[in-house]
Design a protein around this motif. Structure first.
Motif, PDB file in Angstrom:
ATOM      1  N   VAL A 129     -24.497 -79.630  14.679  1.00 42.52           N
ATOM      2  CA  VAL A 129     -23.365 -78.768  14.692  1.00 42.52           C
ATOM      3  C   VAL A 129     -22.830 -78.590  15.922  1.00 42.52           C
ATOM      4  O   VAL A 129     -21.507 -78.463  16.096  1.00 42.52           O
ATOM      5  CB  VAL A 129     -23.941 -77.632  14.243  1.00 42.52           C
ATOM      6  CG1 VAL A 129     -23.032 -76.413  14.263  1.00 42.52           C
ATOM      7  CG2 VAL A 129     -24.889 -77.415  13.036  1.00 42.52           C
ATOM      8  N   LYS A 130     -23.378 -78.804  17.136  1.00 43.26           N
ATOM      9  CA  LYS A 130     -22.971 -78.733  18.386  1.00 43.26           C
ATOM     10  C   LYS A 130     -21.839 -79.858  18.671  1.00 43.26           C
ATOM     11  O   LYS A 130     -21.076 -79.704  19.785  1.00 43.26           O
ATOM     12  CB  LYS A 130     -24.227 -78.818  19.603  1.00 43.26           C
ATOM     13  CG  LYS A 130     -24.839 -79.957  19.585  1.00 43.26           C
ATOM     14  CD  LYS A 130     -25.812 -79.829  20.705  1.00 43.26           C
ATOM     15  CE  LYS A 130     -26.894 -81.208  20.759  1.00 43.26           C
ATOM     16  NZ  LYS A 130     -27.883 -80.882  21.959  1.00 43.26           N
ATOM     17  N   GLY A 131     -21.992 -81.007  18.103  1.00 39.28           N
ATOM     18  CA  GLY A 131     -20.891 -82.009  18.229  1.00 39.28           C
ATOM     19  C   GLY A 131     -19.587 -81.798  17.462  1.00 39.28           C
ATOM     20  O   GLY A 131     -19.099 -82.735  17.157  1.00 39.28           O
ATOM     21  N   LEU A 132     -19.467 -80.609  16.660  1.00 32.93           N
ATOM     22  CA  LEU A 132     -18.362 -80.562  15.655  1.00 32.93           C
ATOM     23  C   LEU A 132     -16.857 -81.040  16.240  1.00 32.93           C
ATOM     24  O   LEU A 132     -16.168 -81.627  15.768  1.00 32.93           O
ATOM     25  CB  LEU A 132     -18.300 -78.944  15.189  1.00 32.93           C
ATOM     26  CG  LEU A 132     -17.123 -78.828  14.302  1.00 32.93           C
ATOM     27  CD1 LEU A 132     -17.346 -79.586  12.925  1.00 32.93           C
ATOM     28  CD2 LEU A 132     -16.897 -77.374  13.783  1.00 32.93           C
ATOM     29  N   ASP A 133     -16.891 -80.523  17.528  1.00 30.05           N
ATOM     30  CA  ASP A 133     -15.387 -80.808  18.346  1.00 30.05           C
ATOM     31  C   ASP A 133     -15.265 -82.146  18.189  1.00 30.05           C
ATOM     32  O   ASP A 133     -14.057 -82.723  18.091  1.00 30.05           O
ATOM     33  CB  ASP A 133     -15.146 -80.290  19.648  1.00 30.05           C
ATOM     34  CG  ASP A 133     -14.008 -80.215  20.187  1.00 30.05           C
ATOM     35  OD1 ASP A 133     -13.146 -79.345  20.100  1.00 30.05           O
ATOM     36  OD2 ASP A 133     -13.766 -81.090  20.891  1.00 30.05           O
ATOM     37  N   THR A 134     -16.183 -83.027  18.805  1.00 30.75           N
ATOM     38  CA  THR A 134     -16.037 -84.452  18.731  1.00 30.75           C
ATOM     39  C   THR A 134     -15.804 -85.050  17.307  1.00 30.75           C
ATOM     40  O   THR A 134     -15.093 -86.175  17.162  1.00 30.75           O
ATOM     41  CB  THR A 134     -17.485 -85.042  19.523  1.00 30.75           C
ATOM     42  OG1 THR A 134     -17.552 -84.478  20.892  1.00 30.75           O
ATOM     43  CG2 THR A 134     -17.314 -86.572  19.568  1.00 30.75           C
ATOM     44  N   VAL A 135     -16.677 -84.509  16.357  1.00 34.65           N
ATOM     45  CA  VAL A 135     -16.734 -85.202  15.003  1.00 34.65           C
ATOM     46  C   VAL A 135     -15.162 -85.018  14.311  1.00 34.65           C
ATOM     47  O   VAL A 135     -14.591 -86.029  13.976  1.00 34.65           O
ATOM     48  CB  VAL A 135     -17.692 -84.616  14.247  1.00 34.65           C
ATOM     49  CG1 VAL A 135     -17.420 -84.854  12.721  1.00 34.65           C
ATOM     50  CG2 VAL A 135     -19.096 -84.823  14.499  1.00 34.65           C
ATOM     51  N   VAL A 136     -14.579 -83.889  14.410  1.00 30.86           N
ATOM     52  CA  VAL A 136     -13.321 -83.702  14.012  1.00 30.86           C
ATOM     53  C   VAL A 136     -12.124 -84.396  14.719  1.00 30.86           C
ATOM     54  O   VAL A 136     -11.233 -84.995  14.109  1.00 30.86           O
ATOM     55  CB  VAL A 136     -12.863 -82.178  13.971  1.00 30.86           C
ATOM     56  CG1 VAL A 136     -11.455 -81.813  13.510  1.00 30.86           C
ATOM     57  CG2 VAL A 136     -14.063 -81.186  13.208  1.00 30.86           C
ATOM     58  N   SER A 137     -12.402 -84.665  16.099  1.00 33.41           N
ATOM     59  CA  SER A 137     -11.441 -85.443  16.775  1.00 33.41           C
ATOM     60  C   SER A 137     -11.603 -86.770  16.277  1.00 33.41           C
ATOM     61  O   SER A 137     -10.535 -87.704  16.226  1.00 33.41           O
ATOM     62  CB  SER A 137     -11.673 -85.395  18.477  1.00 33.41           C
ATOM     63  OG  SER A 137     -11.211 -86.290  19.009  1.00 33.41           O
ATOM     64  N   LEU A 138     -12.840 -87.470  16.311  1.00 28.96           N
ATOM     65  CA  LEU A 138     -12.939 -88.729  15.552  1.00 28.96           C
ATOM     66  C   LEU A 138     -12.418 -88.981  14.412  1.00 28.96           C
ATOM     67  O   LEU A 138     -12.022 -89.900  14.055  1.00 28.96           O
ATOM     68  CB  LEU A 138     -14.612 -89.197  15.829  1.00 28.96           C
ATOM     69  CG  LEU A 138     -14.926 -90.484  15.535  1.00 28.96           C
ATOM     70  CD1 LEU A 138     -16.495 -90.682  16.264  1.00 28.96           C
ATOM     71  CD2 LEU A 138     -15.181 -90.621  14.268  1.00 28.96           C
TER      72      LEU A 138
END
Length: 485
Positions: free
Chosen positions: A149-158
């Motif tokens: 969950v803490k990597g959500l920003d990176t995931v949506v950007s990717l």
């Protein structure tokens, strides 16, 4: 010796006072006669946290200014599944670029404007314990990532970069071409013909209005913030111009037959030969998943033997379906008989797939047409209740998985702009009656059949004879008279 004497004394005590007395005397606890289901005296009553089941399944939906929908359902856990679903698939392809959706599926998560290669994407996801995948169906393309969950920003950007900014390099397209060619060759050599038959019996525009960003296991406001950051004002690599010559034709169900004569005598996974079989799939038009009749058709499919009746749920639970009782249990020479229900935004198809020796193909086809006709009969009360219970059980079991919840949320919001909760679907299933089954079956039998045949088709009846059998009262094929046999 001491152990032997102890056992003798124990057995003598049991014989003199009985088992109950022995248990009472042998217990080291101060409460020997209290049932395990009763609370222990002197212990305070436990207080458990209560969660509203409706609140737990609530799906929140937000539509951004550019038309993109953001849908999420929170779920306890350290990981989340987030993805972009696009209303685009092989059904939206015109005849000339057939296969583009399959190419895009293989090219997904390759080099983008932000990432130089697929390896860079995988290394980025690895930092958050993530994996990625892309799947295309006939009406949907789905890019998905599961990560912390803490990597959500990176995931949506990717995700934004993978969907809107792919490079599509020449070497990537060539590798994809080789992979697709290998898959097609493998498909024609597989002993299991069901994927090929499914393709035979069924004869892309990325814009925000046709897209949904869905997530499971994250806060809705956090997902909306990421969507605004990476998907609101991002120009795709192909530009913002309106495509020309867009195919706006509406798909129409027509029925028909696809035959593929093929030698199936040498299909084997190992040294043990597999019997030479001919495979037949017959389908009739059902309905769209947006229609109210979709639920009765799903119950009918379960009643016939669909839904993976021999998988989860315990051995033997599929042995009360019609295709098992009426077909496999009575005709030992038939190798399998399974029903499938394919449903799309504008139509659907209820199919039965069966396999048998090439010399018995005509008899097998007649058995299948007879089963279609008998669907219009009145369903038994116990049979109907069993099918409804099994369908609800399968639905709830599948929705225990986070990726399945993600796909369910995304597909429903993409098609309807909202989502029916599991308990609402279970209520609809419970309300299905025998008259509903008869009504939808009668409507289905008015459509033309879709037929796919694979193998030695020497004894295969003509399409006109199959259509005549499905229009008759008993499902029998027209009789053929031969001077020479």
């Amino acid at each position: 010796m001491a152990t032997h004497m102890s056992r003798c004394r124990t057995w003598g005590r049991v014989q003199r006072f009985g088992i109950a007395a022995y248990r009472k005397c042998s217990s080291g606890s101060g409460y020997p006669n209290i049932s395990l289901s009763a609370p222990l005296p002197g212990i305070p009553k436990p207080v458990f946290a209560a969660v509203d089941s409706h609140e737990q399944c609530e799906t929140k939906i937000t539509t951004l200014e550019n038309g993109l929908k953001v849908a999420s359902q929170n779920k306890f856990g350290q990981f989340c599944t987030v993805g972009i679903l696009v209303n685009s698939g092989s059904r939206h392809e015109t005849k000339y670029p057939s296969g583009i959706a399959h190419f895009l599926e293989k090219l997904a998560f390759s080099s983008t404007a932000q990432y130089g290669s697929k390896d860079e994407i995988l290394l980025t996801l690895e930092k958050h314990g993530g994996i990625c995948d892309c799947q295309t169906s006939r009406d949907t393309t789905m890019y998905a990532v599961s990560a912390e969950v803490k990597g959500l920003d990176t995931v949506v950007s990717l995700l934004s970069d993978a969907v809107l900014q792919p490079r599509l390099l020449d070497e990537e397209i060539e590798m994809t071409r080789m992979a697709v060619r290998f898959e097609l060759e493998d498909l024609s050599m597989r002993p299991d013909p069901e994927p090929l038959l499914t393709e035979m019996i069924h004869a892309s525009y990325y814009c925000p209005e046709r897209m949904v960003l869905a997530g499971v296991g994250i806060e809705h406001e956090q997902l909306v913030a990421c969507a605004r950051k990476y998907l609101l004002n991002v120009k795709p690599v192909w530009g913002a111009c309106t495509p020309t010559n867009v195919d706006l034709s509406v798909a129409q169900y027509t029925g028909g037959i696809v035959r593929m004569d093929k030698d199936m005598s040498d299909v084997s996974l190992g040294p043990t030969p597999i019997p030479e079989l001919t495979h037949i799939m017959i389908g009739l038009e059902s309905c769209s998943f947006l229609e109210d009749d979709f639920i009765p058709f799903a119950v009918l499919n379960m009643m016939m033997g669909g839904g993976g009746s021999f998988s989860a749920g315990g051995p033997g639970k599929g042995m009360f379906t019609r295709l098992y009782l009426n077909v496999l249990n009575r005709h030992h020479w038939m190798y399998n008989a399974t029903s499938y229900h394919h449903s799309y935004e504008d139509t659907g198809l209820l199919c039965i797939h069966a396999s048998a020796d090439p010399r018995q193909v005509r008899e097998m086809v007649e058995i299948l047409t007879r089963e279609f006709i008998q669907m219009a009969g009145t369903a038994g009360e116990m049979e109907l209740e069993r099918a409804k219970t099994q369908l609800k059980s399968m639905l709830m079991m599948n929705l225990e998985s986070r990726p399945v919840i993600f796909e369910d949320v995304g597909r429903q919001v993409l098609a309807t702009g909202k989502r029916k909760l599991p308990h609402e679907l279970c209520d609809l299933i419970s309300n299905v009656t025998a008259s509903d089954i008869k009504r939808v079956t009668t409507k289905m039998l008015c459509s033309k059949p879709a037929v796919a045949a694979l193998g030695d088709l020497t004894e295969m009846p003509s399409y006109e004879h199959i259509q005549a059998a499905l229009s008759s009262k008993d499902g029998h094929l027209p009789r053929m008279y031969r001077l020479f046999r």
